[in-house]
Design a protein around this motif. Structure first.
Motif, PDB file in Angstrom:
ATOM      1  N   ASN A  76      -6.777 -14.601  14.624  1.00 13.57           N
ATOM      2  CA  ASN A  76      -7.979 -14.775  13.822  1.00 13.57           C
ATOM      3  C   ASN A  76      -7.697 -14.385  12.370  1.00 13.57           C
ATOM      4  O   ASN A  76      -6.703 -13.694  12.080  1.00 13.57           O
ATOM      5  N   ASP A  77      -8.540 -14.792  11.467  1.00 13.80           N
ATOM      6  CA  ASP A  77      -8.279 -14.614  10.038  1.00 13.80           C
ATOM      7  C   ASP A  77      -8.130 -13.151   9.649  1.00 13.80           C
ATOM      8  O   ASP A  77      -7.256 -12.800   8.845  1.00 13.80           O
ATOM      9  N   ALA A  78      -8.968 -12.288  10.204  1.00 12.87           N
ATOM     10  CA  ALA A  78      -8.894 -10.868   9.859  1.00 12.87           C
ATOM     11  C   ALA A  78      -7.569 -10.256  10.310  1.00 12.87           C
ATOM     12  O   ALA A  78      -6.937  -9.478   9.582  1.00 12.87           O
ATOM     13  N   ALA A  79      -7.130 -10.618  11.518  1.00 15.68           N
ATOM     14  CA  ALA A  79      -5.863 -10.090  12.035  1.00 15.68           C
ATOM     15  C   ALA A  79      -4.682 -10.609  11.224  1.00 15.68           C
ATOM     16  O   ALA A  79      -3.730  -9.869  10.949  1.00 15.68           O
ATOM     17  N   ILE A  80      -4.748 -11.876  10.839  1.00 16.92           N
ATOM     18  CA  ILE A  80      -3.656 -12.456  10.044  1.00 16.92           C
ATOM     19  C   ILE A  80      -3.531 -11.744   8.708  1.00 16.92           C
ATOM     20  O   ILE A  80      -2.423 -11.410   8.258  1.00 16.92           O
ATOM     21  N   ALA A  81      -4.661 -11.484   8.058  1.00 15.18           N
ATOM     22  CA  ALA A  81      -4.635 -10.785   6.775  1.00 15.18           C
ATOM     23  C   ALA A  81      -4.076  -9.377   6.932  1.00 15.18           C
ATOM     24  O   ALA A  81      -3.272  -8.908   6.117  1.00 15.18           O
ATOM     25  N   LYS A  82      -4.516  -8.702   8.012  1.00 12.54           N
ATOM     26  CA  LYS A  82      -4.020  -7.344   8.255  1.00 12.54           C
ATOM     27  C   LYS A  82      -2.531  -7.341   8.559  1.00 12.54           C
ATOM     28  O   LYS A  82      -1.784  -6.472   8.090  1.00 12.54           O
ATOM     29  N   TYR A  83      -2.070  -8.339   9.332  1.00 11.35           N
ATOM     30  CA  TYR A  83      -0.654  -8.408   9.677  1.00 11.35           C
ATOM     31  C   TYR A  83       0.202  -8.636   8.426  1.00 11.35           C
ATOM     32  O   TYR A  83       1.235  -7.987   8.248  1.00 11.35           O
ATOM     33  N   HIS A  84      -0.226  -9.554   7.555  1.00 16.17           N
ATOM     34  CA  HIS A  84       0.559  -9.844   6.352  1.00 16.17           C
ATOM     35  C   HIS A  84       0.676  -8.598   5.471  1.00 16.17           C
ATOM     36  O   HIS A  84       1.740  -8.324   4.906  1.00 16.17           O
ATOM     37  N   LYS A  85      -0.402  -7.841   5.377  1.00 20.46           N
ATOM     38  CA  LYS A  85      -0.362  -6.607   4.591  1.00 20.46           C
ATOM     39  C   LYS A  85       0.598  -5.602   5.221  1.00 20.46           C
ATOM     40  O   LYS A  85       1.403  -4.958   4.535  1.00 20.46           O
ATOM     41  N   LEU A  86       0.526  -5.474   6.546  1.00 21.90           N
ATOM     42  CA  LEU A  86       1.388  -4.525   7.253  1.00 21.90           C
ATOM     43  C   LEU A  86       2.846  -4.975   7.213  1.00 21.90           C
ATOM     44  O   LEU A  86       3.753  -4.157   7.033  1.00 21.90           O
TER      45      LEU A  86
END
Length: 441
Positions: free
Chosen positions: A186-196
């Motif tokens: 999902n979009d929120a997880a993708i954004a969090k993953y890219h940051k991490l």
């Protein structure tokens, strides 16, 4: 995005889901051997009478590693010469040297520590697949330390599918849920993953961050991506160097292979093989004119071309005119292979050497600007049947050079229409007169 895999599964009659959070069952196993049964090298060397391959390379000896830059503390480009005497390597200028890279010892130690495998580091194994006829997935029997050093991509960005499998080994339920959640689509997880991922960089970072993730060694070795060969345009020709090969290597930040090569010392052995290409000089028509364009390390194979022309010239063969456009930032710092290029021009092996220095004047000057200034000469050579060679950056340089050839050379100097000029470039490809060796960073 979330509906992609169910739609694909529906079309194929399969039950596919975007977020497969089920544990991945191991399919391979480690078979132990006595330490004396480990291969002496990480790869089985090619027999003396056989051309080396990625699976059976030749161990070449470093005989030269010289810095080509002057006064550049923030950059490094080196001329590396490797000896392969007593092997059956054959090559010519324009071919590519395949190098099998390795991870730094410190990186290997870090992974051994995070996996809790320090006590197994020197144990010798084979990574076996299959039950009836099991076969080793490694090139040979090796210790865990050697396998991690030579077989696995430990420094590259992690694969989410691999991390998803590793997440199930978290012993803390809350951390396991957090790890799995960040790998969703999902979009929120993708954004969090890219940051991490930007913060943690590689698999080691994730295993340290999710500290209760205790991946069994065998499953780690099964799932981690493998190191692949890196390729370099050859900067020499076998007519001049029958038992050695030269490459031009620019150090890439955090690059596994370029770090290994730039730090190599005379006497070090490096596993190599040759990948043949079609980026070659015309062997049957040595009088054919040449237009060569290679800024930066793109000049590497063109230096090899000049070596071959030098060998032909020494045998008394007549050569056609050759024009070379080279580009770099500063004449005083990164005019790589300067001495040899100027020597080639003085000896007549090279007819014209035109260099663009992008940072030495009030305006940036690139190779396409120098080509535009010599549009009439370039048009004359191409009209006389010249071969055209471009080597270097594909994203910007090659496109800019092609635009200049069309607009300034074919249209401006040749008087062609834009449509005919575009077709002219395509015709050169069909006639085997336009050759590109380009890459994207």
């Amino acid at each position: 995005r979330n509906d992609l895999w169910p739609c694909v599964g529906g079309a194929l009659g399969l039950n596919l889901h975007a977020d497969n959070e089920e544990p991945v069952e191991p399919e391979l196993s480690l078979k132990g051997f006595d330490a004396s049964m480990a291969n002496a090298q990480p790869f089985i060397a090619a027999p003396p009478m056989m051309e080396p391959t990625p699976m059976q390379p030749v161990y070449a000896t470093v005989i030269g590693n010289d810095d080509l830059l002057r006064g550049c503390a923030d950059r490094c480009t080196r001329r590396i010469e490797l000896s392969f005497k007593d092997s059956s390597i054959s090559y010519q200028a324009g071919d590519h040297l395949g190098v099998l890279p390795c991870n730094a010892d410190g990186v290997v130690d870090d992974y051994l520590a995070v996996l809790g495998a320090q006590d197994e580091a020197d144990n010798v194994y084979a990574l076996m697949e299959g039950q009836e006829r099991p076969r080793n997935q490694w090139p040979c029997r090796q210790s865990v330390r050697v396998a991690l050093k030579w077989y696995y991509d430990l420094a590259g960005p992690p694969k989410k599918s691999v991390l998803r499998a590793f997440a199930h080994y978290c012993t803390d339920p809350a951390q396991k849920a957090e790890f799995i959640d960040v790998l969703r689509t999902n979009d929120a997880a993708i954004a969090k993953y890219h940051k991490l991922q930007h913060q943690l960089r590689n698999t080691l970072g994730f295993l340290r961050h999710f500290s209760t993730c205790k991946v069994p060694l065998a499953h780690f070795l099964e799932l981690m991506p493998r190191l692949i060969p890196r390729y370099f345009s050859i900067s020499s020709d076998q007519l001049m160097k029958p038992t050695s090969i030269v490459i031009t290597v620019a150090l890439v930040q955090n690059g596994v292979c370029t770090t290994m090569l730039c730090g190599a010392k005379p006497g070090d052995q490096i596993p190599i093989f040759v990948r043949k290409s079609t980026f070659h000089l015309p062997l049957r028509d040595k009088k054919r004119p040449l237009v060569m364009i290679g800024p930066g390390t793109g000049v590497a194979p063109l230096v090899g071309f000049l070596e071959r022309r030098e060998a032909w010239k020494a045998k008394g063969q007549d050569l056609g005119p050759a024009m070379l456009f080279f580009g770099c930032r500063n004449a005083a710092q990164d005019f790589i292979h300067e001495d040899y290029l100027k020597q080639s021009e003085q000896s007549g092996t090279l007819s014209v050497l035109d260099v663009a220095f992008s940072r030495d004047g009030p305006q940036k000057v690139y190779v396409q600007h120098r080509i535009a200034q010599r549009a009439a000469e370039v048009w004359g050579l191409l009209s006389a049947g010249a071969n055209l060679y471009i080597c270097g950056d594909a994203k910007h340089m090659a496109k800019d050079v092609e635009a200049t050839l069309i607009d300034k050379v074919f249209v401006g100097a040749g008087g062609m229409s834009k449509a005919d000029a575009t077709q002219k470039l395509a015709d050169l490809v069909k006639q085997d007169r336009y050759h590109k060796d380009v890459w994207s960073a």
